[in-house]
Design an enzyme around this catalytic site. Sequence first.
Site, PDB file in Angstrom:
ATOM      1  CG  HIS A  44      -6.328   0.080  -1.805  1.00  8.98           C
ATOM      2  ND1 HIS A  44      -6.705  -0.903  -0.937  1.00  8.98           N
ATOM      3  CD2 HIS A  44      -6.327  -0.487  -3.029  1.00  8.98           C
ATOM      4  CE1 HIS A  44      -6.920  -2.034  -1.604  1.00  8.98           C
ATOM      5  NE2 HIS A  44      -6.691  -1.799  -2.879  1.00  8.98           N
ATOM      6  N   GLY A  64      -0.504  -4.781  -9.521  1.00  9.46           N
ATOM      7  CA  GLY A  64      -0.525  -5.187  -8.126  1.00  9.46           C
ATOM      8  C   GLY A  64      -0.634  -6.694  -8.009  1.00  9.46           C
ATOM      9  CB  SER A 115       1.302   1.260 -11.821  1.00  9.59           C
ATOM     10  OG  SER A 115       0.431   1.874 -12.711  1.00  9.59           O
TER      11      SER A 115
END
Length: 202
Positions: free
Chosen positions: A136, A40, A116
Amino acid sequence: MLDLPINIDDVKGFLDPEEGATLYAYATTRAKVGLVVEIGSYCGKSTVYLGAACKMSGGFLVAIDHHEGSEENQPGQEYFDPDLADGDGMSSLAHFRQTIKMADLRDTVIPILASSAMATKILTQTLSMVFIDGGHSAAAAFSDYRRWAGLLVEGGILAIHDVFPNNADGGRPPHDVYMKALHSGLFEEIEGVKSLRILKRL
Ligand code: MG
């Protein structure tokens, strides 16, 4: 000592300067041992702290981001920035590239333009430090932990951003991931600065 190549206030982002200084301090040591990974990057604020530390220590930073933003960065959401509008979505890629160029970190930061999950297809070696600051949602936060924490070497550092013990201060998943790591028996907490938690792989 903290020595940044640019005025960090000029870079968009959500990292507190004290949190950044903490990341810098740990990356300075860990980059001498092995690869540092950031999950991130957004516009590159944490990338500058981590990258500058890696550069000073002769190491490298892999900066992973699809640059299409998390849920809360999308148009109409709380953390949408009109400067990053891109079609009907957003992109932080141009700002990120500019940040890395201005900070003279193109010889230290290795960006991966992918999620990711995709990045773990090629990054399979052991890691010295991982900074988790990605999506999140519970799914994203736990996926990042599962995929990356296991690659840390003994003594490696797991840094987690946006850990809020109080529900009113922010979303829950990063805090739940932090608790999961602590209860796993694989990590011990060594420092907490604002919403940043620093854990060491035992
Ligand atoms: Mg964050």
